[in-house]
Design a protein around this motif. Structure first.
Motif, mmCIF file in Angstrom:
data_model
loop_
_atom_site.group_PDB
_atom_site.id
_atom_site.type_symbol
_atom_site.label_atom_id
_atom_site.label_comp_id
_atom_site.label_asym_id
_atom_site.label_seq_id
_atom_site.Cartn_x
_atom_site.Cartn_y
_atom_site.Cartn_z
ATOM 1 N N CYS A 110 -3.124 -9.423 -24.004
ATOM 2 C CA CYS A 110 -2.902 -7.984 -23.873
ATOM 3 C C CYS A 110 -4.226 -7.226 -23.808
ATOM 4 O O CYS A 110 -5.137 -7.473 -24.599
ATOM 5 C CB CYS A 110 -2.069 -7.469 -25.043
ATOM 6 S SG CYS A 110 -1.612 -5.719 -24.887
ATOM 7 N N GLY A 111 -4.306 -6.301 -22.852
ATOM 8 C CA GLY A 111 -5.492 -5.464 -22.711
ATOM 9 C C GLY A 111 -5.245 -4.401 -21.662
ATOM 10 O O GLY A 111 -4.117 -4.225 -21.183
ATOM 11 N N ILE A 112 -6.289 -3.686 -21.298
ATOM 12 C CA ILE A 112 -6.190 -2.615 -20.305
ATOM 13 C C ILE A 112 -6.911 -3.060 -19.040
ATOM 14 O O ILE A 112 -8.110 -3.321 -19.059
ATOM 15 C CB ILE A 112 -6.807 -1.311 -20.845
ATOM 16 C CG1 ILE A 112 -6.154 -0.929 -22.174
ATOM 17 C CG2 ILE A 112 -6.648 -0.174 -19.828
ATOM 18 C CD1 ILE A 112 -6.852 0.210 -22.896
ATOM 19 N N GLY A 113 -6.165 -3.197 -17.959
ATOM 20 C CA GLY A 113 -6.753 -3.639 -16.700
ATOM 21 C C GLY A 113 -7.058 -5.116 -16.643
ATOM 22 O O GLY A 113 -7.784 -5.570 -15.745
ATOM 23 N N GLU A 207 -12.839 -1.146 -29.102
ATOM 24 C CA GLU A 207 -11.930 -1.109 -27.952
ATOM 25 C C GLU A 207 -10.695 -1.969 -28.204
ATOM 26 O O GLU A 207 -9.579 -1.595 -27.807
ATOM 27 C CB GLU A 207 -12.654 -1.571 -26.683
ATOM 28 C CG GLU A 207 -13.635 -0.545 -26.140
ATOM 29 C CD GLU A 207 -13.900 -0.713 -24.652
ATOM 30 O OE1 GLU A 207 -13.103 -1.389 -23.985
ATOM 31 O OE2 GLU A 207 -14.894 -0.154 -24.173
ATOM 32 N N VAL A 208 -10.882 -3.102 -28.862
ATOM 33 C CA VAL A 208 -9.740 -3.968 -29.155
ATOM 34 C C VAL A 208 -8.774 -3.276 -30.112
ATOM 35 O O VAL A 208 -7.555 -3.316 -29.938
ATOM 36 C CB VAL A 208 -10.220 -5.319 -29.729
ATOM 37 C CG1 VAL A 208 -9.056 -6.112 -30.313
ATOM 38 C CG2 VAL A 208 -10.899 -6.138 -28.642
ATOM 39 N N LEU A 209 -9.309 -2.603 -31.126
ATOM 40 C CA LEU A 209 -8.442 -1.893 -32.070
ATOM 41 C C LEU A 209 -7.725 -0.732 -31.395
ATOM 42 O O LEU A 209 -6.550 -0.467 -31.666
ATOM 43 C CB LEU A 209 -9.266 -1.386 -33.258
ATOM 44 C CG LEU A 209 -9.799 -2.482 -34.196
ATOM 45 C CD1 LEU A 209 -10.633 -1.864 -35.309
ATOM 46 C CD2 LEU A 209 -8.653 -3.304 -34.784
ATOM 47 N N TYR A 210 -8.408 -0.028 -30.486
ATOM 48 C CA TYR A 210 -7.752 1.042 -29.730
ATOM 49 C C TYR A 210 -6.667 0.487 -28.811
ATOM 50 O O TYR A 210 -5.618 1.115 -28.621
ATOM 51 C CB TYR A 210 -8.773 1.829 -28.911
ATOM 52 C CG TYR A 210 -9.344 3.023 -29.639
ATOM 53 C CD1 TYR A 210 -8.542 4.114 -29.966
ATOM 54 C CD2 TYR A 210 -10.694 3.068 -29.998
ATOM 55 C CE1 TYR A 210 -9.062 5.212 -30.638
ATOM 56 C CE2 TYR A 210 -11.218 4.162 -30.677
ATOM 57 C CZ TYR A 210 -10.400 5.223 -30.994
ATOM 58 O OH TYR A 210 -10.911 6.308 -31.655
ATOM 59 N N THR A 211 -6.907 -0.684 -28.257
ATOM 60 C CA THR A 211 -5.899 -1.314 -27.405
ATOM 61 C C THR A 211 -4.637 -1.607 -28.202
ATOM 62 O O THR A 211 -3.515 -1.384 -27.728
ATOM 63 C CB THR A 211 -6.452 -2.612 -26.786
ATOM 64 O OG1 THR A 211 -7.625 -2.311 -26.013
ATOM 65 C CG2 THR A 211 -5.422 -3.268 -25.882
#
Length: 246
Positions: A110-113, A207-211
């Motif tokens: 799981c991630g963004i893009g 960034e991982v925590l925001y994801t």
């Protein structure tokens, strides 16, 4: 349709974010510049957070911080060594999930893009460094499933036209947090050139925590939408009954 038996205790979602370095001669004005087959560019590494959907989502941030696995080039002898550890991390989770689950159940990335960047990059690098053959890389990749939040979140935005397009990190964080909390990924190039390595680690960690927070926020929106849908369906049924009696 055959029912898939899922042992939720053995399921895992891997939230992750990778960082890259692209030298000046390989940079373009826009778009994703890193190419895993460009030997002048580098995979710097990333942060990985493997969570149980039954136990970990309600944990405090301090607990989640401790669970993040940092894997960085400067802590390895070579890029190949870094990739071997990333592969080992993924393989260990795959074996854990597969042990007591149907073969149809896979670990989630799981991630963004990630479907147009991080995921294909990793598997191309596994092939480039001969960690996996082409056939092995295809088989290994097929044992995971990807949740790309830039695509999943399309449904929580209003659309004035018929062109559904993936949302950017800025789109997502502005919607859910009120501002774009992510710096442009290109800022990492300057940080790496200045050897600000701890800043790269801290940025990616965040960034991982925001994801994870975005995943939870989007899921909450979906659940709220289904509640509204059920209310409307119940009202429609009541209306039909009322009309039949009148």
């Amino acid at each position: 349709m055959r029912r898939i038996n899922i042992n939720m205790e053995r399921c895992r979602i891997i939230f992750f974010d990778l960082e890259f370095y692209v030298p000046t001669e390989s940079r373009r004005e826009g778009g994703f510049c890193y190419n895993p087959w460009d030997k002048k560019s580098k995979l710097l590494g990333g942060s990985f957070l493997s969570l149980s959907p039954t136990n970990d989502f309600t944990q405090e941030d301090s607990y989640l911080n401790e669970m993040i696995q940092p894997l960085w080039l400067w802590n390895h002898d070579s890029e190949r060594s870094l990739l071997e550890n990333i592969f080992g991390y993924m393989e260990k989770i795959l074996q854990f999930v597969s042990k007591d689950n149907s073969p149809s159940v896979s670990p989630l990335l799981c991630g963004i893009g990630i479907t147009t960047s991080d995921v294909p990059v990793l598997f191309e690098l596994f092939k480039r460094y001969k960690i996996l053959s082409n056939a092995e890389a295809f088989q290994f990749q097929s044992q995971f499933r990807s949740i790309d939040l830039s695509q999943v979140a399309i449904g929580v935005f209003n659309h004035k036209h018929d062109f559904l397009y993936p949302k950017t990190k800025g789109n997502l964080t502005t919607k859910y947090f009120g501002s774009n909390v992510f710096d442009d990924g290109r800022s990492v190039w300057d940080l790496y050139e200045r050897q600000c390595l701890s800043e790269i680690e801290e940025r990616t960690h965040a960034e991982v925590l925001y994801t994870l927070k975005l995943y939870s926020s989007i899921l909450r929106d979906f659940r709220q939408s289904k509640k509204h849908e059920r209310r409307i369906q119940n009202l429609e049924k009541l209306l039909v009954k009322f009309k039949s009696k009148s």
